[in-house]
Enzyme design. Structure first.
Site, PDB file in Angstrom:
ATOM      1  N   LYS A 160      -2.408  -3.221  16.298  1.00 33.57           N
ATOM      2  CA  LYS A 160      -3.281  -2.254  15.613  1.00 33.57           C
ATOM      3  C   LYS A 160      -4.242  -1.591  16.595  1.00 33.57           C
ATOM      4  O   LYS A 160      -4.615  -0.427  16.414  1.00 33.57           O
ATOM      5  CB  LYS A 160      -4.044  -2.947  14.482  1.00 33.57           C
ATOM      6  CG  LYS A 160      -3.130  -3.427  13.353  1.00 33.57           C
ATOM      7  CD  LYS A 160      -2.414  -2.264  12.681  1.00 33.57           C
ATOM      8  CE  LYS A 160      -1.511  -2.672  11.558  1.00 33.57           C
ATOM      9  NZ  LYS A 160      -0.808  -1.540  10.936  1.00 33.57           N
ATOM     10  N   TYR A 194      -0.929  -9.344  15.998  1.00 30.18           N
ATOM     11  CA  TYR A 194      -1.119  -8.313  14.964  1.00 30.18           C
ATOM     12  C   TYR A 194      -2.267  -7.370  15.368  1.00 30.18           C
ATOM     13  O   TYR A 194      -2.130  -6.142  15.332  1.00 30.18           O
ATOM     14  CB  TYR A 194      -1.421  -8.991  13.625  1.00 30.18           C
ATOM     15  CG  TYR A 194      -1.723  -8.026  12.501  1.00 30.18           C
ATOM     16  CD1 TYR A 194      -0.702  -7.363  11.822  1.00 30.18           C
ATOM     17  CD2 TYR A 194      -3.037  -7.767  12.110  1.00 30.18           C
ATOM     18  CE1 TYR A 194      -0.993  -6.467  10.783  1.00 30.18           C
ATOM     19  CE2 TYR A 194      -3.329  -6.885  11.074  1.00 30.18           C
ATOM     20  CZ  TYR A 194      -2.301  -6.247  10.422  1.00 30.18           C
ATOM     21  OH  TYR A 194      -2.578  -5.367   9.392  1.00 30.18           O
ATOM     22  N   ILE A 211       0.825  -1.211   0.000  1.00 34.93           N
ATOM     23  CA  ILE A 211       0.000   0.000   0.000  1.00 34.93           C
ATOM     24  C   ILE A 211       0.862   1.266   0.000  1.00 34.93           C
ATOM     25  O   ILE A 211       0.511   2.281  -0.613  1.00 34.93           O
ATOM     26  CB  ILE A 211      -0.911  -0.028   1.259  1.00 34.93           C
ATOM     27  CG1 ILE A 211      -1.955  -1.144   1.119  1.00 34.93           C
ATOM     28  CG2 ILE A 211      -1.562   1.322   1.515  1.00 34.93           C
ATOM     29  CD1 ILE A 211      -2.766  -1.403   2.387  1.00 34.93           C
TER      30      ILE A 211
HETATM   31  N1  LIG Z   1      -3.021  -5.378   2.905  1.00 36.26           N
HETATM   32  C1  LIG Z   1      -4.172  -5.257   3.557  1.00 36.26           C
HETATM   33  O1  LIG Z   1      -5.188  -5.810   3.184  1.00 36.26           O
HETATM   34  C2  LIG Z   1      -4.251  -4.406   4.809  1.00 36.26           C
HETATM   35  C3  LIG Z   1      -5.473  -4.295   5.470  1.00 36.26           C
HETATM   36  C4  LIG Z   1      -5.556  -3.490   6.597  1.00 36.26           C
HETATM   37  C5  LIG Z   1      -4.448  -2.802   7.024  1.00 36.26           C
HETATM   38  N2  LIG Z   1      -3.263  -2.948   6.372  1.00 36.26           N
HETATM   39  C6  LIG Z   1      -2.109  -2.173   6.842  1.00 36.26           C
HETATM   40  O2  LIG Z   1      -1.585  -1.456   5.731  1.00 36.26           O
HETATM   41  C7  LIG Z   1      -0.193  -1.179   5.968  1.00 36.26           C
HETATM   42  C8  LIG Z   1       0.627  -1.590   4.763  1.00 36.26           C
HETATM   43  O3  LIG Z   1       0.577  -2.995   4.650  1.00 36.26           O
HETATM   44  P1  LIG Z   1       0.772  -3.758   3.274  1.00 36.26           P
HETATM   45  O4  LIG Z   1      -0.389  -4.676   3.169  1.00 36.26           O
HETATM   46  O5  LIG Z   1       1.032  -2.798   2.196  1.00 36.26           O
HETATM   47  O6  LIG Z   1       2.055  -4.656   3.637  1.00 36.26           O
HETATM   48  P2  LIG Z   1       3.473  -4.885   2.915  1.00 36.26           P
HETATM   49  O7  LIG Z   1       3.313  -4.956   1.440  1.00 36.26           O
HETATM   50  O8  LIG Z   1       4.083  -6.036   3.616  1.00 36.26           O
HETATM   51  O9  LIG Z   1       4.295  -3.546   3.238  1.00 36.26           O
HETATM   52  C9  LIG Z   1       4.812  -3.319   4.516  1.00 36.26           C
HETATM   53  C10 LIG Z   1       5.851  -2.232   4.453  1.00 36.26           C
HETATM   54  O10 LIG Z   1       6.445  -2.131   5.773  1.00 36.26           O
HETATM   55  C11 LIG Z   1       7.864  -2.252   5.651  1.00 36.26           C
HETATM   56  N3  LIG Z   1       8.450  -2.899   6.819  1.00 36.26           N
HETATM   57  C12 LIG Z   1       8.364  -4.215   7.150  1.00 36.26           C
HETATM   58  N4  LIG Z   1       9.141  -4.473   8.225  1.00 36.26           N
HETATM   59  C13 LIG Z   1       9.718  -3.296   8.584  1.00 36.26           C
HETATM   60  C14 LIG Z   1      10.637  -2.929   9.594  1.00 36.26           C
HETATM   61  N5  LIG Z   1      11.156  -3.821  10.448  1.00 36.26           N
HETATM   62  N6  LIG Z   1      11.053  -1.646   9.662  1.00 36.26           N
HETATM   63  C15 LIG Z   1      10.557  -0.726   8.794  1.00 36.26           C
HETATM   64  N7  LIG Z   1       9.695  -1.017   7.798  1.00 36.26           N
HETATM   65  C16 LIG Z   1       9.274  -2.294   7.689  1.00 36.26           C
HETATM   66  C17 LIG Z   1       8.087  -3.092   4.402  1.00 36.26           C
HETATM   67  O11 LIG Z   1       9.412  -2.906   3.921  1.00 36.26           O
HETATM   68  P3  LIG Z   1      10.160  -4.088   3.046  1.00 36.26           P
HETATM   69  O12 LIG Z   1       9.183  -4.459   1.998  1.00 36.26           O
HETATM   70  O13 LIG Z   1      11.357  -3.426   2.476  1.00 36.26           O
HETATM   71  O14 LIG Z   1      10.412  -5.179   4.014  1.00 36.26           O
HETATM   72  C18 LIG Z   1       7.003  -2.548   3.484  1.00 36.26           C
HETATM   73  O15 LIG Z   1       7.460  -1.356   2.888  1.00 36.26           O
HETATM   74  C19 LIG Z   1       0.154  -1.930   7.253  1.00 36.26           C
HETATM   75  O16 LIG Z   1       0.108  -1.042   8.343  1.00 36.26           O
HETATM   76  C20 LIG Z   1      -0.950  -2.971   7.375  1.00 36.26           C
HETATM   77  O17 LIG Z   1      -1.134  -3.390   8.711  1.00 36.26           O
HETATM   78  C21 LIG Z   1      -3.133  -3.730   5.269  1.00 36.26           C
END
Ligand SMILES: NC(=O)c1ccc[n+]([C@@H]2O[C@H](COP(=O)([O-])OP(=O)(O)OC[C@H]3O[C@@H](n4cnc5c(N)ncnc54)[C@H](OP(=O)(O)O)[C@@H]3O)[C@@H](O)[C@H]2O)c1
Length: 273
Positions: free
Chosen positions: A173, A169, A20
């Site tokens: 949140k 998790y 995202i």
């Molecule tokens: N996807 C969904 O359906 C969904 C639904 C509700 C809420 N969310 C929330 O949306 C947000 C984005 O999630 P996403 O789904 O886009 O996940 P994602 O693709 O896994 O992206 C997560 C990001 O966080 C970074 N990250 C991971 N470990 C880290 C660390 N130790 N230090 C600093 N940065 C770190 C990752 O960097 P690297 O890639 O370089 O490791 C990546 O840029 C999150 O807060 C998640 O909880 C997602």
């Protein structure tokens, strides 16, 4: 060297290498903002920067910043460096997060990993950047999850005796959503804070939900709209997409929020000591 234009808004998107965060950073740049793209390490950050520029993003308004959220000292250094460099920060999007690992894991700071990356690190970063957010009359957008509604905070041990990844998790949140409400009290009229469940989107994190999601690009308009000065939001509010929604009861509980504030300050103090 890149030179920041004085007229554009300044945005920090954490976790902008993937999922995202990446299309959100892209959309802010396309809208004319100066964007600080955060990555956990230099390699993944540079790859994301290269990809963005290749995709057509304006490199003169794109800056890479790095901090691994499993290390609170790195987060503190990043916060201090940005606070020293930026006169004002218009939008901070606390987006970086991890899915909880299969087994209970502690960071080198001694904190349950999911709680630290998804809550304590953004708490610390935001604390450091509050004066700059106040200078801009800015917005903090904490990317939460509707899973927070089924969560509790295990005050004594965070991961408790029994560890369930989804519970860890959801707990992280819930803490982020509670903190958002407290931030609204702290920020007063100086800046605005909101938390948001953006929807369900394809990403590495999605297996946590066990669901099929929309393409991650579709989250970007939601976050950029919420971040727009033209879009009025409820200070401290919890959103689902663009709609104000009811958060977990603990978010409205002032005593629980004070307890979380004390726990957070204690954990950060002992990690940075
Ligand atoms: N996807 C969904 O359906 C969904 C639904 C509700 C809420 N969310 C929330 O949306 C947000 C984005 O999630 P996403 O789904 O886009 O996940 P994602 O693709 O896994 O992206 C997560 C990001 O966080 C970074 N990250 C991971 N470990 C880290 C660390 N130790 N230090 C600093 N940065 C770190 C990752 O960097 P690297 O890639 O370089 O490791 C990546 O840029 C999150 O807060 C998640 O909880 C997602």
């Amino acid at each position: 060297m890149y030179k920041q234009t004085s007229t554009s808004r300044t945005i920090l998107v954490t976790g902008a290498t993937e999922g995202i965060g990446y299309p959100t950073a892209r959309r802010f740049v396309d809208d004319g903002a100066t964007v600080y793209l955060h990555a956990p390490d230099q390699d993944s950050g540079e790859q994301a920067m290269t990809r963005l520029v290749k995709d057509g993003a304006e490199p003169l308004r794109l800056f890479l910043v790095v901090a691994d959220f499993t290390c609170l000292n790195e987060v503190a250094c990043l916060g201090d460096a940005l606070a020293a460099k930026l006169p004002a920060l218009d939008v901070l999007i606390n987006n970086a997060a991890v899915a909880a690992p299969e087994r209970r894991t502690c960071t080198p700071d001694g904190v349950e990993l999911t709680f630290q990356v998804n809550y304590l690190a953004p708490y610390l970063l935001t604390t450091k950047l509050m004066p700059r957010l106040a200078s801009a009359g800015g917005k903090v957008i904490n990317v939460s999850s509707m899973t927070h509604r089924g969560a509790t905070i295990k005050w004594k041990k965070l991961a408790g005796d029994q560890y369930w990844p989804l519970a860890a998790y959801a707990q992280s949140k819930l803490a982020l959503t509670m903190y958002t409400k407290s931030l609204a009290d702290v920020g007063g009229a100086a800046f605005t804070a909101l938390s948001v469940h953006p929807g369900v989107f394809e990403s590495r994190l999605l297996p946590v939900y066990g669901r099929v999601g929309q393409p991650a690009e579709e989250a970007a308009p939601i976050l950029t709209t919420l971040g727009s000065p033209a879009y009025p939001v409820a200070n401290g509010g919890y959103y689902e997409g663009l709609n104000l929604a009811k958060p977990a009861a603990l978010v409205e509980n002032a005593r629980a929020r004070m307890r979380l504030a004390k726990l957070s300050a204690d954990l950060v103090r002992s990690a940075l000591h």
